[in-house]
Write a protein that holds these residues in place. Structure first.
Motif, PDB file in Angstrom:
ATOM      1  N   HIS A 192       3.483  -1.295   1.214  1.00 27.61           N
ATOM      2  CA  HIS A 192       2.275  -1.740   0.771  1.00 27.61           C
ATOM      3  C   HIS A 192       1.270  -1.831   1.867  1.00 27.61           C
ATOM      4  CE1 HIS A 192       3.436  -5.287   3.249  1.00 27.61           C
ATOM      5  NE2 HIS A 192       4.664  -5.200   2.555  1.00 27.61           N
ATOM      6  N   GLY A 193      -0.078  -2.250   1.804  1.00 29.27           N
ATOM      7  CA  GLY A 193      -1.035  -1.940   2.655  1.00 29.27           C
ATOM      8  C   GLY A 193      -0.604  -2.430   4.124  1.00 29.27           C
ATOM      9  N   TYR A 194      -0.331  -3.516   4.270  1.00 23.48           N
ATOM     10  CA  TYR A 194      -0.046  -4.087   5.686  1.00 23.48           C
ATOM     11  C   TYR A 194       1.240  -3.283   6.236  1.00 23.48           C
ATOM     12  CZ  TYR A 194       0.756  -7.290   9.605  1.00 23.48           C
ATOM     13  OH  TYR A 194       0.831  -8.002  10.890  1.00 23.48           O
ATOM     14  N   PRO A 221      -8.628  -2.733   7.782  1.00 25.13           N
ATOM     15  CA  PRO A 221      -8.554  -2.682   6.191  1.00 25.13           C
ATOM     16  C   PRO A 221      -9.348  -1.968   5.287  1.00 25.13           C
ATOM     17  CG  PRO A 221      -8.120  -4.834   7.283  1.00 25.13           C
ATOM     18  CD  PRO A 221      -8.695  -3.884   8.281  1.00 25.13           C
ATOM     19  N   LEU A 242      -8.433   1.739   5.783  1.00 21.74           N
ATOM     20  CA  LEU A 242      -7.155   1.966   5.060  1.00 21.74           C
ATOM     21  C   LEU A 242      -7.419   2.005   3.508  1.00 21.74           C
ATOM     22  CD1 LEU A 242      -4.074   2.110   5.371  1.00 21.74           C
ATOM     23  CD2 LEU A 242      -4.274  -0.579   4.401  1.00 21.74           C
ATOM     24  N   TYR A 243      -8.204   1.057   2.966  1.00 24.65           N
ATOM     25  CA  TYR A 243      -8.427   1.023   1.334  1.00 24.65           C
ATOM     26  C   TYR A 243      -9.237   2.064   1.045  1.00 24.65           C
ATOM     27  CZ  TYR A 243      -5.112  -2.536   0.244  1.00 24.65           C
ATOM     28  OH  TYR A 243      -3.876  -2.863  -0.139  1.00 24.65           O
ATOM     29  N   ILE A 248      -6.955   4.988   0.710  1.00 24.62           N
ATOM     30  CA  ILE A 248      -6.064   4.810  -0.353  1.00 24.62           C
ATOM     31  C   ILE A 248      -6.671   5.049  -1.602  1.00 24.62           C
ATOM     32  CG2 ILE A 248      -4.968   2.851  -1.612  1.00 24.62           C
ATOM     33  CD1 ILE A 248      -3.912   1.849   0.878  1.00 24.62           C
ATOM     34  N   ARG A 284       1.188  -8.365  -3.404  1.00 27.21           N
ATOM     35  CA  ARG A 284       1.087  -6.922  -2.359  1.00 27.21           C
ATOM     36  C   ARG A 284       1.475  -6.035  -3.523  1.00 27.21           C
ATOM     37  NH1 ARG A 284       4.068  -8.700   3.052  1.00 27.21           N
ATOM     38  NH2 ARG A 284       5.766  -9.050   1.456  1.00 27.21           N
ATOM     39  N   TYR A 342      -8.493  -3.638  -6.240  1.00 30.22           N
ATOM     40  CA  TYR A 342      -7.879  -3.828  -4.962  1.00 30.22           C
ATOM     41  C   TYR A 342      -8.064  -5.362  -4.549  1.00 30.22           C
ATOM     42  CZ  TYR A 342      -7.710   1.332  -5.280  1.00 30.22           C
ATOM     43  OH  TYR A 342      -7.334   2.560  -5.467  1.00 30.22           O
ATOM     44  N   GLU A 389      -4.819  -7.523  -3.558  1.00 27.05           N
ATOM     45  CA  GLU A 389      -3.973  -6.913  -2.368  1.00 27.05           C
ATOM     46  C   GLU A 389      -4.539  -6.780  -1.034  1.00 27.05           C
ATOM     47  OE1 GLU A 389      -2.989  -2.687  -2.972  1.00 27.05           O
ATOM     48  OE2 GLU A 389      -3.995  -3.029  -4.737  1.00 27.05           O
ATOM     49  N   MET A 390      -5.965  -6.629  -0.931  1.00 26.53           N
ATOM     50  CA  MET A 390      -6.646  -6.671   0.288  1.00 26.53           C
ATOM     51  C   MET A 390      -6.629  -7.911   1.016  1.00 26.53           C
ATOM     52  SD  MET A 390      -8.735  -4.773   2.322  1.00 26.53           S
ATOM     53  CE  MET A 390     -10.427  -3.906   2.055  1.00 26.53           C
ATOM     54  N   LEU A 437      -3.435  -8.589   2.367  1.00 26.45           N
ATOM     55  CA  LEU A 437      -3.369  -7.924   3.720  1.00 26.45           C
ATOM     56  C   LEU A 437      -4.275  -8.949   4.982  1.00 26.45           C
ATOM     57  CD1 LEU A 437      -3.843  -4.092   4.180  1.00 26.45           C
ATOM     58  CD2 LEU A 437      -5.004  -5.595   5.511  1.00 26.45           C
TER      59      LEU A 437
END
Lengths: 106, 178
Positions: free
Chosen positions: A26-28, A44, A47-48, A51, A69, B16, B19-20, B23
């Protein structure tokens, strides 16, 4: 394989693909892994952004959400793209090494 | 950080946001994070929503952009009109411009730039205006027609040539033509 449309996210895309090459994350977890193996702290937003593009290109895909997540995994197309990028980087590194060796006399 | 994510397009947030947020709860927020999220929001607005929302979403976005351009031009017009008062009173401006010709050059450059942008605005905006007007007449939309005529009356009222609140000296076009 589609043409790379990652733009300013191309470096982040490469890092994400490299991170996902050894399993879904997952992202983290991706951010932590990338920091550990490359020393790059992805924020972030970057990153996104990457993604989003990788998903659109079909190089990564989302898995079912786990506790808010969402893990991602690399696809077969993504593996091909990563292989191509790694080959290019290896070629560049090889040329760089040879040219540095020729400079050793200076 | 939730407010920052509101800057992202709706379609992006639906996909998103959760989930963002998860995070961001784990990530140490620094000024760099805020800047990065702002840049990410701009990028998402430019590159994400249109593709996901389809043609209808893109049409809405285009309409919003046209309205934004129109508002921006109105603001530019206010600033430009104020700068036209720089010559008032004209004899004092001429006296200053004699000693400092750069004032006249700058003023003329501003005037020309304003005229060109106004022409560009007309070329781009008149087709939209006529389409909107024709549609309003066809559908008998009185509120739209009143808004159009209201703008025309206000414009005429402000223009010095129509006995408005300005002085003749403030309108360079009128000076040249009268």
């Amino acid at each position: 394989m589609r043409k790379n449309e990652s733009g300013r996210f191309s470096d982040a895309s490469f890092l994400i693909l490299s991170s996902l090459a050894n399993g879904a994350k997952h992202g983290y977890a991706m951010m932590e892994d990338i920091l550990a193996f490359s020393g790059t702290q992805l924020e972030p937003g970057t990153l996104y952004g990457a993604i989003t593009r990788l998903e659109k290109q079909g190089w990564i895909e989302a898995l079912p959400t786990e506790d808010r997540r969402r893990p991602y995994r690399i696809t077969a197309e993504g593996v091909m793209a990563l292989r191509k990028q790694v080959a290019t980087l290896e070629q560049v590194a090889s040329v760089g090494r040879k040219r540095l060796a020729s400079l050793e006399g200076f | 950080m939730h407010w920052l994510l509101r800057l992202y397009p709706r379609a992006w947030r639906e996909r998103y946001e959760e989930e963002m947020l998860a995070l961001l709860e784990q990530h140490k927020i620094t000024p760099a994070t805020v800047v990065d999220l702002l840049i990410g929001a701009i990028d998402a607005n430019l590159n994400y929503s249109g593709m996901v929302e389809g043609v209808a979403g893109m049409v809405n976005r285009l309409r919003t952009s046209v309205v934004m351009v129109f508002c921006a031009f109105m603001l530019f017009g206010v600033g430009w009109s104020m700068l036209q008062r720089l010559t008032d009173p004209l004899n004092q401006f001429n006296a200053v411009a004699t000693y400092h010709p750069e004032f006249r050059v700058l003023f003329d450059a501003d005037f020309v730039a304003g005229c060109i942008s106004f022409l560009a605005f007309l070329i781009g905006g008149l087709p939209v205006f006529f389409i909107s007007l024709r549609r309003a007449i066809k559908r008998k939309q009185k509120n739209v027609l009143i808004a159009f005529w209201g703008r025309a009356i206000v414009f005429a009222g402000k223009h010095p040539c129509y006995g408005g609140i300005g002085e003749l000296a403030s309108c360079r076009v009128c000076i040249d033509t009268h």
